[in-house]
Design an enzyme around this catalytic site. Sequence first.
Site: not given
Ligand code: 1DF
Ligand code: MN
Length: 345
Positions: A13, A182, A308
């Site tokens: 991811e 997602h 991530d």
């Molecule tokens: C954040 C986390 C931002 C994820 C993401 O996309 C994301 C974050 C803007 O920490 O603000 O994909 N995530 O999947 O945990």
């Molecule tokens: Mn993510």
Amino acid sequence: MTDKANYQRIATEEAWATRELLDGYARILEDGSYDDPGFVSLWGHYAGNLTDRPLFIRSRLPDLGELRIRDMDDTGIARQILLLTSPGVQVFDRDTAVGLARDSNDQLAEAVDRHPDRYTGLAAFAPQDPAGAALEIERAVGALGMKGAIVNSHTHGEYLDDPKFYPIFEACAHLDVPLYLHPQTPPRAMIAPFLDRGLDGAIFGFAVETGLHLLRIIVSGVFDRFPGLRIVVGHLGEGLPFWLYRLDYMHAAGMRANRYRTIEPLQSKISEYMRRNVYVTSSGVPWAPSIMLCQQVLGVYRVLYAMDYPYEFVPEEVAMSDALPISDADKRKFFQTNAETVFGL
Ligand code: 1DF
Ligand code: MN
């Protein structure tokens, strides 16, 4: 990183963005044409903040070359499965979204062609145009070699269990590729009590929104209609594996009592769809108790490693996952072979 592991680490991811997408976010933030509070909270932060983490994320998202490969080498990541970052093209009007999705798939395919041993792409699409989305998924999988599709939860407050979106499920099922569900921030109708305490983003709001989305898909009967459909969900299933017993019990209790006119009986239990149609990845949760709970309740073939990147780029977390107290054979499934099977690598 010296590597004695008997597995390759496939991170499933991993986020990227085209310059055009990031410019588009900056534009709609600036001109105020899209005032969705979740989007303003998330990208109002990442687009302009000058502290270390947002700066790092901004520098890495558009890079599908040297910087990213170096970060992968430094943390022992053999391959990234690349997803257009959240909320993808879903915040734009239909025509803008269609164009940006198509362009991002073309750019991603070029990067995968340059680094076929390091990158795998998932197809972006615009749910705003469901029929066109199905065609774009077909083009991206067929002509561009993508191994699945990516959607960032709701689109302008609408969820994929609405039958108007069925062409998207139909395309994925027909092509036999997984759909990655997602997170993004909760929609306007849900976000108020998250926002004023700073809980709307990846800390909690993402999981509430995306877990709800997957549950809506399950209880609406999507998997009875598309039995071969496979959905991948991050953050260890956005909490649902923890809730499986109660979900089954309360769903059955409500159905027996005819509590709701708006839902039809399902052929299987919620937990059975979770074990048949759903895969979870460990994005953001390199924590043995949670990973092993998922392996226990879903099965060891259903849990895949993810980092991530670049939102989560903590070398020590790779070591935490390496140190999982599970057999070498199961570790290899977790890091490598489950991803190879699910994405058809
Ligand atoms: C954040 C986390 C931002 C994820 C993401 O996309 C994301 C974050 C803007 O920490 O603000 O994909 N995530 O999947 O945990
Ligand atoms: Mn993510």
